[in-house]
Write a protein that holds these residues in place. Structure first.
Motif, PDB file in Angstrom:
ATOM      1  N   GLU A  93      65.672 -24.347 -12.904  1.00 39.26           N
ATOM      2  CA  GLU A  93      64.975 -24.320 -11.614  1.00 39.26           C
ATOM      3  C   GLU A  93      64.266 -22.986 -11.403  1.00 39.26           C
ATOM      4  O   GLU A  93      63.150 -22.941 -10.891  1.00 39.26           O
ATOM      5  N   ILE A  94      64.906 -21.899 -11.782  1.00 44.61           N
ATOM      6  CA  ILE A  94      64.290 -20.579 -11.631  1.00 44.61           C
ATOM      7  C   ILE A  94      63.144 -20.415 -12.623  1.00 44.61           C
ATOM      8  O   ILE A  94      62.092 -19.883 -12.287  1.00 44.61           O
ATOM      9  N   TRP A  99      55.581 -17.021 -10.473  1.00 42.17           N
ATOM     10  CA  TRP A  99      55.987 -15.621 -10.593  1.00 42.17           C
ATOM     11  C   TRP A  99      56.542 -15.052  -9.287  1.00 42.17           C
ATOM     12  O   TRP A  99      57.597 -14.414  -9.269  1.00 42.17           O
ATOM     13  N   LEU A 100      55.842 -15.266  -8.178  1.00 45.26           N
ATOM     14  CA  LEU A 100      56.262 -14.700  -6.896  1.00 45.26           C
ATOM     15  C   LEU A 100      57.568 -15.317  -6.409  1.00 45.26           C
ATOM     16  O   LEU A 100      58.489 -14.607  -5.987  1.00 45.26           O
ATOM     17  N   GLU A 101      57.659 -16.648  -6.474  1.00 39.90           N
ATOM     18  CA  GLU A 101      58.900 -17.307  -6.066  1.00 39.90           C
ATOM     19  C   GLU A 101      60.072 -16.861  -6.929  1.00 39.90           C
ATOM     20  O   GLU A 101      61.168 -16.629  -6.438  1.00 39.90           O
ATOM     21  N   ILE A 106      65.160 -14.203  -7.784  1.00 40.73           N
ATOM     22  CA  ILE A 106      65.969 -13.322  -8.623  1.00 40.73           C
ATOM     23  C   ILE A 106      66.532 -12.168  -7.797  1.00 40.73           C
ATOM     24  O   ILE A 106      67.699 -11.799  -7.936  1.00 40.73           O
ATOM     25  N   THR A 107      65.721 -11.607  -6.921  1.00 46.27           N
ATOM     26  CA  THR A 107      66.189 -10.529  -6.056  1.00 46.27           C
ATOM     27  C   THR A 107      67.307 -11.016  -5.141  1.00 46.27           C
ATOM     28  O   THR A 107      68.350 -10.362  -5.017  1.00 46.27           O
TER      29      THR A 107
END
Length: 126
Positions: A93-94, A99-101, A106-107
Protein backbone atom coordinates in the motif's frame (compact mmCIF):
# COMPACT_ATOMS: atom_id res chain seq x y z
CA UNK A 1 36.66 -1.78 30.42
CA UNK A 2 37.56 -2.39 26.79
CA UNK A 3 37.39 0.92 24.87
CA UNK A 4 37.18 -0.88 21.53
CA UNK A 5 33.99 -2.55 22.72
CA UNK A 6 32.40 0.79 23.55
CA UNK A 7 33.34 2.23 20.17
CA UNK A 8 31.95 -0.72 18.24
CA UNK A 9 28.80 -1.41 20.28
CA UNK A 10 26.48 0.17 17.72
CA UNK A 11 27.91 -2.09 15.00
CA UNK A 12 27.27 -5.36 16.79
CA UNK A 13 24.15 -7.47 17.05
CA UNK A 14 22.21 -7.59 20.27
CA UNK A 15 23.30 -11.15 20.99
CA UNK A 16 26.97 -10.30 20.51
CA UNK A 17 26.64 -7.26 22.76
CA UNK A 18 25.06 -9.34 25.50
CA UNK A 19 27.91 -11.84 25.27
CA UNK A 20 30.77 -9.32 25.19
CA UNK A 21 29.57 -6.39 27.28
CA UNK A 22 31.01 -6.46 30.80
CA UNK A 23 28.50 -7.09 33.53
CA UNK A 24 29.76 -4.02 35.39
CA UNK A 25 30.81 -0.65 34.00
CA UNK A 26 31.75 1.86 36.69
CA UNK A 27 31.29 5.10 34.77
CA UNK A 28 30.20 8.57 35.83
CA UNK A 29 27.09 10.20 34.38
CA UNK A 30 29.35 12.39 32.23
CA UNK A 31 31.19 9.35 30.82
CA UNK A 32 27.90 7.60 30.11
CA UNK A 33 26.53 10.67 28.34
CA UNK A 34 29.64 10.85 26.14
CA UNK A 35 29.35 7.20 25.17
CA UNK A 36 25.63 7.51 24.44
CA UNK A 37 26.00 10.56 22.21
CA UNK A 38 24.62 8.60 19.26
CA UNK A 39 22.23 6.44 21.27
CA UNK A 40 18.97 8.32 21.60
CA UNK A 41 17.05 5.41 23.14
CA UNK A 42 19.68 4.77 25.79
CA UNK A 43 19.80 8.47 26.59
CA UNK A 44 16.01 8.67 26.82
CA UNK A 45 15.97 5.70 29.20
CA UNK A 46 18.62 7.34 31.36
CA UNK A 47 16.67 10.62 31.49
CA UNK A 48 13.44 8.77 32.28
CA UNK A 49 15.10 6.79 35.07
CA UNK A 50 16.59 9.98 36.57
CA UNK A 51 13.09 11.49 36.77
CA UNK A 52 10.87 8.49 37.46
CA UNK A 53 13.16 6.08 39.33
CA UNK A 54 15.88 8.22 40.95
CA UNK A 55 16.72 5.66 43.66
CA UNK A 56 17.02 2.82 41.16
CA UNK A 57 19.02 5.05 38.82
CA UNK A 58 21.54 5.90 41.56
CA UNK A 59 21.77 2.27 42.62
CA UNK A 60 22.50 1.10 39.05
CA UNK A 61 25.02 3.90 38.56
CA UNK A 62 26.87 3.12 41.79
CA UNK A 63 26.91 -0.62 41.16
CA UNK A 64 28.16 -0.21 37.59
CA UNK A 65 25.05 -1.77 36.08
CA UNK A 66 23.58 1.33 34.40
CA UNK A 67 25.70 1.56 31.26
CA UNK A 68 25.30 -2.10 30.20
CA UNK A 69 21.51 -1.75 30.58
CA UNK A 70 21.46 1.45 28.53
CA UNK A 71 23.52 -0.11 25.76
CA UNK A 72 21.36 -3.23 25.71
CA UNK A 73 18.19 -1.13 25.44
CA UNK A 74 19.75 1.04 22.72
CA UNK A 75 20.71 -2.00 20.64
CA UNK A 76 17.36 -3.75 21.10
CA UNK A 77 15.34 -0.60 20.33
CA UNK A 78 17.43 0.28 17.27
CA UNK A 79 17.19 -3.22 15.84
CA UNK A 80 13.45 -3.35 16.45
CA UNK A 81 12.96 0.02 14.79
CA UNK A 82 15.04 -1.01 11.77
CA UNK A 83 12.96 -4.17 11.37
CA UNK A 84 9.67 -2.30 11.72
CA UNK A 85 10.72 0.42 9.25
CA UNK A 86 11.84 -2.20 6.72
CA UNK A 87 8.50 -3.94 7.07
CA UNK A 88 6.67 -0.64 6.61
CA UNK A 89 8.68 0.29 3.51
CA UNK A 90 7.88 -3.08 1.94
CA UNK A 91 4.15 -2.62 2.47
CA UNK A 92 2.46 -2.74 -0.97
CA UNK A 93 0.00 0.00 0.00
CA UNK A 94 2.83 2.41 0.80
CA UNK A 95 4.72 1.44 -2.35
CA UNK A 96 1.61 2.20 -4.42
CA UNK A 97 1.34 5.79 -3.12
CA UNK A 98 2.68 8.75 -5.02
CA UNK A 99 5.83 10.47 -3.74
CA UNK A 100 4.11 13.09 -1.57
CA UNK A 101 1.62 10.69 0.01
CA UNK A 102 4.37 8.16 0.63
CA UNK A 103 6.54 10.79 2.36
CA UNK A 104 3.69 11.83 4.63
CA UNK A 105 2.77 8.23 5.45
CA UNK A 106 6.37 7.24 6.16
CA UNK A 107 6.80 10.21 8.49
CA UNK A 108 3.58 9.39 10.32
CA UNK A 109 4.38 5.69 10.58
CA UNK A 110 7.95 6.39 11.74
CA UNK A 111 6.61 8.55 14.56
CA UNK A 112 4.17 5.82 15.56
CA UNK A 113 6.95 3.21 15.47
CA UNK A 114 9.13 5.42 17.67
CA UNK A 115 6.30 5.85 20.17
CA UNK A 116 5.68 2.10 20.25
CA UNK A 117 9.37 1.37 20.85
CA UNK A 118 9.51 3.92 23.64
CA UNK A 119 6.44 2.38 25.27
CA UNK A 120 7.36 -1.29 24.84
CA UNK A 121 11.16 -1.34 25.09
CA UNK A 122 12.65 1.85 26.47
CA UNK A 123 10.34 3.23 29.16
CA UNK A 124 9.74 0.12 31.19
CA UNK A 125 10.91 -0.36 34.78
CA UNK A 126 14.22 -2.19 35.03
Amino acid sequence: MNKELLIQVSKRTQLTVKQELPTKAFLTEKQINRRLSVGSYGRRLMEWMQEEQPERYQQLLQEGDLFPILVEVQVEASQTKDEMVDEMLNDPEIKAMDWLERSKEITLQSDLIDQQIMREIVLIPR
